[in-house]
Design a protein around this motif. Structure first.
Motif, PDB file in Angstrom:
ATOM      1  N   ASP A  35       0.860  -1.181   0.000  1.00 36.15           N
ATOM      2  CA  ASP A  35       0.000   0.000   0.000  1.00 36.15           C
ATOM      3  C   ASP A  35       0.893   1.227   0.000  1.00 36.15           C
ATOM      4  O   ASP A  35       1.433   1.627   1.041  1.00 36.15           O
ATOM      5  CB  ASP A  35      -0.922  -0.013   1.217  1.00 36.15           C
ATOM      6  N   VAL A  36       1.102   1.780  -1.189  1.00 39.35           N
ATOM      7  CA  VAL A  36       1.909   2.988  -1.391  1.00 39.35           C
ATOM      8  C   VAL A  36       1.119   3.947  -2.271  1.00 39.35           C
ATOM      9  O   VAL A  36       0.229   3.516  -3.003  1.00 39.35           O
ATOM     10  CB  VAL A  36       3.280   2.666  -2.043  1.00 39.35           C
ATOM     11  N   PRO A  37       1.438   5.236  -2.224  1.00 41.17           N
ATOM     12  CA  PRO A  37       0.723   6.176  -3.102  1.00 41.17           C
ATOM     13  C   PRO A  37       0.949   5.831  -4.574  1.00 41.17           C
ATOM     14  O   PRO A  37       2.080   5.594  -5.001  1.00 41.17           O
ATOM     15  CB  PRO A  37       1.343   7.527  -2.765  1.00 41.17           C
ATOM     16  N   GLU A  38      -0.130   5.798  -5.320  1.00 38.21           N
ATOM     17  CA  GLU A  38      -0.057   5.434  -6.740  1.00 38.21           C
ATOM     18  C   GLU A  38       0.840   6.374  -7.539  1.00 38.21           C
ATOM     19  O   GLU A  38       1.533   5.946  -8.452  1.00 38.21           O
ATOM     20  CB  GLU A  38      -1.474   5.410  -7.322  1.00 38.21           C
ATOM     21  N   GLN A  39       0.864   7.660  -7.181  1.00 38.48           N
ATOM     22  CA  GLN A  39       1.673   8.621  -7.936  1.00 38.48           C
ATOM     23  C   GLN A  39       3.179   8.383  -7.757  1.00 38.48           C
ATOM     24  O   GLN A  39       3.979   8.873  -8.551  1.00 38.48           O
ATOM     25  CB  GLN A  39       1.319  10.073  -7.571  1.00 38.48           C
ATOM     26  N   ALA A  40       3.572   7.613  -6.744  1.00 39.29           N
ATOM     27  CA  ALA A  40       4.986   7.331  -6.514  1.00 39.29           C
ATOM     28  C   ALA A  40       5.481   6.126  -7.314  1.00 39.29           C
ATOM     29  O   ALA A  40       6.677   5.912  -7.431  1.00 39.29           O
ATOM     30  CB  ALA A  40       5.238   7.103  -5.021  1.00 39.29           C
ATOM     31  N   VAL A  41       4.571   5.352  -7.876  1.00 36.10           N
ATOM     32  CA  VAL A  41       4.918   4.123  -8.585  1.00 36.10           C
ATOM     33  C   VAL A  41       5.383   4.444  -9.998  1.00 36.10           C
ATOM     34  O   VAL A  41       4.738   5.201 -10.719  1.00 36.10           O
ATOM     35  CB  VAL A  41       3.721   3.146  -8.628  1.00 36.10           C
ATOM     36  N   TRP A  64       6.382  -7.019   8.031  1.00 34.26           N
ATOM     37  CA  TRP A  64       5.928  -5.784   7.400  1.00 34.26           C
ATOM     38  C   TRP A  64       6.902  -4.642   7.622  1.00 34.26           C
ATOM     39  O   TRP A  64       7.510  -4.539   8.678  1.00 34.26           O
ATOM     40  CB  TRP A  64       4.569  -5.364   7.967  1.00 34.26           C
ATOM     41  N   LEU A  65       7.005  -3.772   6.634  1.00 37.24           N
ATOM     42  CA  LEU A  65       7.679  -2.473   6.744  1.00 37.24           C
ATOM     43  C   LEU A  65       6.552  -1.452   6.721  1.00 37.24           C
ATOM     44  O   LEU A  65       5.793  -1.397   5.749  1.00 37.24           O
ATOM     45  CB  LEU A  65       8.628  -2.266   5.558  1.00 37.24           C
ATOM     46  N   THR A  66       6.412  -0.687   7.792  1.00 35.53           N
ATOM     47  CA  THR A  66       5.341   0.311   7.849  1.00 35.53           C
ATOM     48  C   THR A  66       5.905   1.636   8.334  1.00 35.53           C
ATOM     49  O   THR A  66       6.852   1.669   9.122  1.00 35.53           O
ATOM     50  CB  THR A  66       4.201  -0.124   8.794  1.00 35.53           C
ATOM     51  N   PHE A  67       5.319   2.715   7.854  1.00 39.27           N
ATOM     52  CA  PHE A  67       5.668   4.057   8.303  1.00 39.27           C
ATOM     53  C   PHE A  67       4.651   5.039   7.762  1.00 39.27           C
ATOM     54  O   PHE A  67       3.838   4.705   6.904  1.00 39.27           O
ATOM     55  CB  PHE A  67       7.085   4.451   7.880  1.00 39.27           C
ATOM     56  N   LYS A  68       4.721   6.269   8.259  1.00 39.33           N
ATOM     57  CA  LYS A  68       3.897   7.357   7.750  1.00 39.33           C
ATOM     58  C   LYS A  68       4.830   8.381   7.129  1.00 39.33           C
ATOM     59  O   LYS A  68       5.889   8.672   7.674  1.00 39.33           O
ATOM     60  CB  LYS A  68       3.074   7.994   8.864  1.00 39.33           C
ATOM     61  N   ALA A  69       4.425   8.917   5.983  1.00 39.50           N
ATOM     62  CA  ALA A  69       5.235   9.919   5.287  1.00 39.50           C
ATOM     63  C   ALA A  69       4.306  10.840   4.506  1.00 39.50           C
ATOM     64  O   ALA A  69       3.133  10.525   4.291  1.00 39.50           O
ATOM     65  CB  ALA A  69       6.222   9.248   4.339  1.00 39.50           C
ATOM     66  N   ARG A  70       4.861  11.942   4.072  1.00 41.41           N
ATOM     67  CA  ARG A  70       4.086  12.889   3.276  1.00 41.41           C
ATOM     68  C   ARG A  70       4.427  12.703   1.797  1.00 41.41           C
ATOM     69  O   ARG A  70       5.582  12.631   1.422  1.00 41.41           O
ATOM     70  CB  ARG A  70       4.375  14.311   3.733  1.00 41.41           C
ATOM     71  N   SER A  74       0.345  15.414   1.445  1.00 38.54           N
ATOM     72  CA  SER A  74      -0.638  14.656   2.222  1.00 38.54           C
ATOM     73  C   SER A  74       0.039  13.493   2.934  1.00 38.54           C
ATOM     74  O   SER A  74       0.859  12.790   2.340  1.00 38.54           O
ATOM     75  CB  SER A  74      -1.727  14.097   1.314  1.00 38.54           C
ATOM     76  N   GLU A  75      -0.354  13.272   4.195  1.00 39.42           N
ATOM     77  CA  GLU A  75       0.216  12.155   4.935  1.00 39.42           C
ATOM     78  C   GLU A  75      -0.368  10.840   4.429  1.00 39.42           C
ATOM     79  O   GLU A  75      -1.548  10.764   4.087  1.00 39.42           O
ATOM     80  CB  GLU A  75      -0.050  12.296   6.430  1.00 39.42           C
ATOM     81  N   TYR A  76       0.482   9.820   4.362  1.00 44.10           N
ATOM     82  CA  TYR A  76       0.076   8.523   3.849  1.00 44.10           C
ATOM     83  C   TYR A  76       0.714   7.448   4.726  1.00 44.10           C
ATOM     84  O   TYR A  76       1.901   7.520   5.042  1.00 44.10           O
ATOM     85  CB  TYR A  76       0.547   8.374   2.404  1.00 44.10           C
ATOM     86  N   ALA A  77      -0.068   6.462   5.117  1.00 42.05           N
ATOM     87  CA  ALA A  77       0.442   5.323   5.882  1.00 42.05           C
ATOM     88  C   ALA A  77       0.895   4.246   4.896  1.00 42.05           C
ATOM     89  O   ALA A  77       0.076   3.605   4.240  1.00 42.05           O
ATOM     90  CB  ALA A  77      -0.625   4.782   6.816  1.00 42.05           C
TER      91      ALA A  77
END
Length: 129
Positions: A35-41, A64-70, A74-77
């Protein structure tokens, strides 16, 4: 045995951070559970900066590797299964490690005592001088 990937990932992350470099991971974006932002792919992969200055609540767990970033303000988990991590490296000099794809091992089936067993063979390694 369990996968060594999460252990290597944590060790290399620490090594990169200890050397005051910026750790990045290359992720297979199409893998199940990512689950990553689509625009980053880009081309089915995504490069993520996982430096402490860039993320919050970083967790490099065994599964799992998890974090929150902008992303774009916009913040994205972000959620990534460890198997989807293809590499970890330093942004500044590219040093790090690519991970080999893990083969899914099929557990042996127990066909009962004495059934389907092959006799043990001697190792076939040679000493090369």
């Amino acid at each position: 045995m369990t996968s060594n990937r999460p252990y290597l990932l944590r060790a290399l992350y620490q090594w990169i951070a200890d050397n005051k470099m910026t750790p990045h991971v290359l992720v297979e974006a199409g893998a199940e559970g990512v689950d990553v932002p689509e625009q980053a792919v880009q081309k089915g992969k995504v490069i993520l900066n996982i430096d402490n200055a860039a993320v919050r609540d970083l967790d490099l767990g065994n599964e799992w590797l998890t974090f929150k970033a902008r992303f774009s303000g916009s913040e994205y988990a972000v959620v990534v299964p460890i198997e989807a991590v293809l590499a970890i490296y330093s942004k500044e000099n590219g040093q790090g490690m690519m991970f080999a794809p893990e083969d899914e091992t099929v557990p042996p089936t127990d066909s009962g005592p004495g059934e389907g067993k092959t006799p043990a063979r001697r190792p076939h390694l040679k000493i090369v001088k």
